[in-house]
Scaffold this active site. Structure first.
Site, PDB file in Angstrom:
ATOM      1  N   GLY A 105       3.402   4.355  13.251  1.00 56.82           N
ATOM      2  CA  GLY A 105       4.051   2.432  13.514  1.00 56.82           C
ATOM      3  C   GLY A 105       3.315   1.974  14.812  1.00 56.82           C
ATOM      4  O   GLY A 105       2.790   0.983  14.647  1.00 56.82           O
ATOM      5  N   LYS A 126       0.791  -0.828  -0.216  1.00 57.16           N
ATOM      6  CA  LYS A 126      -0.143   0.058  -0.777  1.00 57.16           C
ATOM      7  C   LYS A 126       0.856   1.698  -0.179  1.00 57.16           C
ATOM      8  O   LYS A 126       1.241   2.070   0.901  1.00 57.16           O
ATOM      9  CB  LYS A 126      -1.263   0.095   0.926  1.00 57.16           C
ATOM     10  CG  LYS A 126      -1.932   1.219   1.242  1.00 57.16           C
ATOM     11  CD  LYS A 126      -2.657   1.863   2.537  1.00 57.16           C
ATOM     12  CE  LYS A 126      -2.030   2.882   2.758  1.00 57.16           C
ATOM     13  NZ  LYS A 126      -1.422   4.264   2.011  1.00 57.16           N
ATOM     14  N   GLY A 165       7.258   4.562   7.922  1.00 54.78           N
ATOM     15  CA  GLY A 165       6.719   5.881   8.034  1.00 54.78           C
ATOM     16  C   GLY A 165       6.803   6.472   9.521  1.00 54.78           C
ATOM     17  O   GLY A 165       7.991   5.872  10.088  1.00 54.78           O
ATOM     18  N   SER A 166       5.550   6.810  10.169  1.00 54.11           N
ATOM     19  CA  SER A 166       5.733   8.164  11.150  1.00 54.11           C
ATOM     20  C   SER A 166       5.636   7.142  12.345  1.00 54.11           C
ATOM     21  O   SER A 166       5.060   5.934  12.386  1.00 54.11           O
ATOM     22  CB  SER A 166       4.834   9.156  11.059  1.00 54.11           C
ATOM     23  OG  SER A 166       3.480   8.663  11.500  1.00 54.11           O
ATOM     24  N   CYS A 202      14.215  10.552   5.997  1.00 54.34           N
ATOM     25  CA  CYS A 202      14.599   9.697   7.591  1.00 54.34           C
ATOM     26  C   CYS A 202      15.205  10.308   8.711  1.00 54.34           C
ATOM     27  O   CYS A 202      14.938  10.471   9.440  1.00 54.34           O
ATOM     28  CB  CYS A 202      13.465   8.416   7.624  1.00 54.34           C
ATOM     29  SG  CYS A 202      14.653   7.425   6.967  1.00 54.34           S
ATOM     30  N   GLU A 213      10.089   0.408  10.168  1.00 46.40           N
ATOM     31  CA  GLU A 213      10.967   1.869  10.592  1.00 46.40           C
ATOM     32  C   GLU A 213      10.202   3.077  10.218  1.00 46.40           C
ATOM     33  O   GLU A 213       9.407   3.559   9.150  1.00 46.40           O
ATOM     34  CB  GLU A 213      11.619   2.169   9.152  1.00 46.40           C
ATOM     35  CG  GLU A 213      11.965   0.398   8.340  1.00 46.40           C
ATOM     36  CD  GLU A 213      13.278   0.306   9.416  1.00 46.40           C
ATOM     37  OE1 GLU A 213      13.791   1.046   9.928  1.00 46.40           O
ATOM     38  OE2 GLU A 213      13.825  -1.018   8.825  1.00 46.40           O
ATOM     39  N   GLU A 239      10.573  15.228  15.118  1.00 46.04           N
ATOM     40  CA  GLU A 239      10.574  15.486  13.617  1.00 46.04           C
ATOM     41  C   GLU A 239       9.638  16.250  12.648  1.00 46.04           C
ATOM     42  O   GLU A 239       8.392  16.568  12.859  1.00 46.04           O
ATOM     43  CB  GLU A 239      10.317  13.538  13.194  1.00 46.04           C
ATOM     44  CG  GLU A 239      11.257  13.916  11.776  1.00 46.04           C
ATOM     45  CD  GLU A 239      11.051  12.162  11.413  1.00 46.04           C
ATOM     46  OE1 GLU A 239       9.445  11.699  11.346  1.00 46.04           O
ATOM     47  OE2 GLU A 239      11.656  11.327  10.846  1.00 46.04           O
TER      48      GLU A 239
HETATM   49  P1  NAD Z   1       2.634   8.278   7.825  1.00 42.86           P
HETATM   50  O1  NAD Z   1       3.172   7.375   9.383  1.00 42.86           O
HETATM   51  O2  NAD Z   1       1.842   8.454   8.053  1.00 42.86           O
HETATM   52  O3  NAD Z   1       1.836   7.151   7.103  1.00 42.86           O
HETATM   53  C1  NAD Z   1       2.961   6.410   5.946  1.00 42.86           C
HETATM   54  C2  NAD Z   1       1.886   5.171   6.298  1.00 42.86           C
HETATM   55  O4  NAD Z   1       0.753   4.648   6.555  1.00 42.86           O
HETATM   56  C3  NAD Z   1       0.914   5.554   3.945  1.00 42.86           C
HETATM   57  O5  NAD Z   1       0.498   4.602   3.469  1.00 42.86           O
HETATM   58  C4  NAD Z   1      -0.539   5.899   4.873  1.00 42.86           C
HETATM   59  O6  NAD Z   1      -1.217   6.009   3.897  1.00 42.86           O
HETATM   60  C5  NAD Z   1      -0.015   5.030   6.184  1.00 42.86           C
HETATM   61  N1  NAD Z   1      -1.242   4.428   7.347  1.00 42.86           N
HETATM   62  C6  NAD Z   1      -1.299   5.949   7.677  1.00 42.86           C
HETATM   63  N2  NAD Z   1      -2.394   5.303   9.065  1.00 42.86           N
HETATM   64  C7  NAD Z   1      -2.482   3.960   9.121  1.00 42.86           C
HETATM   65  C8  NAD Z   1      -2.842   2.812   9.534  1.00 42.86           C
HETATM   66  N3  NAD Z   1      -3.968   3.347  10.827  1.00 42.86           N
HETATM   67  N4  NAD Z   1      -3.149   1.816   9.434  1.00 42.86           N
HETATM   68  C9  NAD Z   1      -2.276   1.327   8.634  1.00 42.86           C
HETATM   69  N5  NAD Z   1      -1.431   2.516   7.708  1.00 42.86           N
HETATM   70  C10 NAD Z   1      -1.854   3.551   8.197  1.00 42.86           C
HETATM   71  O7  NAD Z   1       4.097   8.448   7.371  1.00 42.86           O
HETATM   72  P2  NAD Z   1       4.328   9.549   6.143  1.00 42.86           P
HETATM   73  O8  NAD Z   1       4.324  11.301   6.512  1.00 42.86           O
HETATM   74  O9  NAD Z   1       3.989   9.096   4.768  1.00 42.86           O
HETATM   75  O10 NAD Z   1       6.229   9.535   5.752  1.00 42.86           O
HETATM   76  C11 NAD Z   1       6.468  10.309   6.755  1.00 42.86           C
HETATM   77  C12 NAD Z   1       7.234   9.634   8.247  1.00 42.86           C
HETATM   78  O11 NAD Z   1       8.014   8.510   6.867  1.00 42.86           O
HETATM   79  C13 NAD Z   1       8.667  10.097   8.633  1.00 42.86           C
HETATM   80  O12 NAD Z   1       8.295   9.423   9.874  1.00 42.86           O
HETATM   81  C14 NAD Z   1       9.708   9.664   7.820  1.00 42.86           C
HETATM   82  O13 NAD Z   1      10.911   9.565   9.330  1.00 42.86           O
HETATM   83  C15 NAD Z   1       9.098   8.398   8.409  1.00 42.86           C
HETATM   84  N6  NAD Z   1      10.500   7.641   6.829  1.00 42.86           N
HETATM   85  C16 NAD Z   1      11.466   6.390   7.770  1.00 42.86           C
HETATM   86  C17 NAD Z   1      12.342   5.841   7.414  1.00 42.86           C
HETATM   87  C18 NAD Z   1      13.009   5.207   7.389  1.00 42.86           C
HETATM   88  O14 NAD Z   1      13.624   3.378   6.931  1.00 42.86           O
HETATM   89  N7  NAD Z   1      12.847   4.847   9.356  1.00 42.86           N
HETATM   90  C19 NAD Z   1      12.343   5.783   5.348  1.00 42.86           C
HETATM   91  C20 NAD Z   1      11.081   6.663   4.887  1.00 42.86           C
HETATM   92  C21 NAD Z   1      10.347   7.796   5.993  1.00 42.86           C
END
Ligand code: NAD
Length: 502
Positions: free
Chosen positions: A257, A199, A252-253, A308, A274, A405
């Site tokens: 997570g 997704k 993601g965030s 990230c 991650e 962040e």
């Molecule tokens: P986000 O957490 O808002 O969304 C990430 C993904 O999760 C999206 O596809 C979103 O649709 C999905 N999502 C949201 N709510 C959900 C739920 N309840 N259940 C399942 N899926 C859900 O993050 P973002 O704003 O898209 O990305 C930025 C974040 O990602 C930053 O915090 C960044 O640090 C992190 N990031 C981490 C790494 C790493 O390797 N550690 C790499 C890149 C980005």
């Protein structure tokens, strides 16, 4: 500061064709329309225009994709494919992606806002490196013969372990480097014989959809790689809840997570998280200043700070503080801000209007808390979502601009006196993703490295994820690792087999 807007590169025919194609989900090797008829817009962040409409996936769409992935998992064509054939298939996939690198780079430029040469060479470059590195694993997934002796009188055993695919993987991907992170999840799935439902972020789904199509063209069997578009609360949640999914690989965030981890507990899935970071950069007075300033600038302003592992908290040894801050500000001012499709752009827009406003909220709060904008500090007018590269000197260590962040082109600068103070400031965060040390003194470096609580330490280098190096975080930056041998462990089960032989 102005945004460069004229003289944009034209789209190559492949990019235009894909943009014009009606967007659907990719299930079992076919484009399938969404079950609800609902859709959402994908916006070009350089000018706020709608690029295309995407179907919003439902729990029904997710179930269809998982059923296709589960069927493929148990299909002898995939389950019994000889490891060397899987390796060859992965190399074919990589070669095909390489042939479409310009198209994929343009899609990322339109969707994320990054300079198209970065998309084409840096992001797709990492995609290729990851796929080719992981292609070496299928032939090396061995178990061990174990010497368990004679645990029962007069009874002999032959015992061994074998490694098996964990099963159907649910991959949830963010918007900042969508193609690269999708491949960090697809490549180990292919290497280990898993199948995957991805997704992508609702903000940037385009290149991942194209990737799935290329996988099929490269001979990856239908159902092995599936993509469902949509929002986290509906499609993402359904993927995490589904009982046929064995593993969730999430990037993601931290907030999302934690929610995913809670949901996945109900079905006790294997979960890799991650998450975000607030990575410290320690600049010692013996560093090569020219290289350090360039590296620090790249590490925070690359991809407009939407990285990230961005080095977003700079701690500078007190004697060189003013000089280092001024040099970094000068470097920031020299960067050209513009659309991803402009050939001279160094820094693109932020990904969305909401994200631009969030970044500006942090900058304004940092100024209010006592930080000084040595350069930048403002949004740039225009239809796109631009913010000036910003260096904020001396905000309080406890302020949000230092602790949270931001995910934008904003770096804070704070002085320190000695190594212990530098390590304490570096560790004063809930995150532990990456960290950076700039120094030519090997003793100082070796004293600092073990003190820093982070998954990555780069010395005299800006960040670059290498597929052989495990990638992940300490503390609230996550659980588990992507990349390296470690990800192969996360995608395989170890089965212990004990055979009585008398
Ligand atoms: P986000 O957490 O808002 O969304 C990430 C993904 O999760 C999206 O596809 C979103 O649709 C999905 N999502 C949201 N709510 C959900 C739920 N309840 N259940 C399942 N899926 C859900 O993050 P973002 O704003 O898209 O990305 C930025 C974040 O990602 C930053 O915090 C960044 O640090 C992190 N990031 C981490 C790494 C790493 O390797 N550690 C790499 C890149 C980005």
């Amino acid at each position: 500061m102005n945004v460069m807007a004229n003289d944009l590169k034209t789209l190559i025919p492949d990019t235009q064709r894909f943009l014009d194609q009606e967007k659907k989900h990719f299930i079992g090797g076919k484009w399938i329309a969404g079950s609800s008829g609902d859709s959402f817009s994908v916006i070009d962040p350089s000018n706020a225009e709608v690029l295309t409409q995407i179907p919003a996936g439902t729990a029904e769409d997710i179930d269809n994709a998982i059923q296709a992935a589960n069927t493929a998992l148990n299909d002898p064509m995939w389950r019994d494919m000889p490891p060397a054939n899987r390796e060859r298939m992965m190399h074919r996939f990589a070669d095909l992606i390489e042939g479409h690198a310009e198209e994929l780079g343009q899609l990322e430029a339109l969707d994320v806002g990054m300079p198209s040469f970065v998309g084409q060479h840096v992001e797709v470059g990492n995609v290729l490196d990851t796929l080719r590195y992981m292609a070496g694993w299928p032939t090396k997934l061995n178990g061990k013969t174990m010497n368990i002796g004679e645990p029962m009188p007069d009874k002999r055993y032959f015992a061994y372990t074998q490694r098996e695919p964990v099963g159907v993987v649910g991959a949830i991907v963010p918007w900042n480097v969508p193609l690269m992170i999708a491949m960090w999840k697809i490549a180990p799935a292919l290497a280990t014989g898993c199948t995957i439902v991805i997704k992508p972020s609702e903000v940037t789904p385009l290149a991942t959809l194209r990737l799935a199509e290329l996988a099929l063209d490269a001979g990856v069997p239908p159902g092995v790689v599936n993509v469902i578009n949509g929002f986290g609360a509906e499609a993402g949640q359904a993927l995490v809840e589904h009982p046929l999914v064995s593993k969730i690989s999430f990037t993601g965030s931290a907030v999302t997570g934690k929610e995913i981890n809670r949901t996945a507990t109900d079905t006790l899935k294997n979960v890799t998280l991650e998450l975000g970071g607030k990575s410290p950069v320690i600049l010692l007075d013996d560093a090569n200043m020219e290289k350090a300033v360039q590296g620090i600038s790249l590490g925070i302003f690359g991809n407009t700070g939407q990285v990230c592992v961005a080095g977003s908290r700079l701690y500078i040894q007190a004697g060189i503080f003013d000089d280092a801050v001024e040099r970094l500000a000068k470097e920031a001012r020299s960067l050209k801000v513009g659309p991803g499709l402009h050939p001279e752009t160094n820094i693109g827009p932020l990904v969305s209007e909401a994200h631009r406003d969030k970044v500006m909220g942090f900058i304004n709060a940092g100024l209010k808390a006592g930080g000084e904008a040595v350069t930048g500090g403002s949004a740039i007018d225009g239809p796109g979502f631009y913010v000036e590269p910003t260096v904020l000197a001396n905000p309080p260590q406890s302020s949000d601009v230092v602790q949270e962040e931001i995910f934008g082109p904003v770096i804070t600068a704070i002085p320190f006196d000695d190594l212990d103070e530098a390590a304490a400031l570096a560790n004063d965060t809930t995150y532990g993703l990456s960290s950076y040390i700039w120094s030519r003194d090997i003793q100082n470096v070796h004293q600092l490295v073990p003190k820093i609580r982070a998954g990555q330490v780069y010395v005299n280098s800006s960040p670059f994820p290498h597929p052989a190096m495990p990638m992940g975080g300490y503390k609230q930056s996550g659980i588990g690792r992507d990349l390296g041998e470690e990800v192969i462990n996360h995608y395989t089960e170890h089965k212990s087999v004990v055979i009585g032989i008398n």
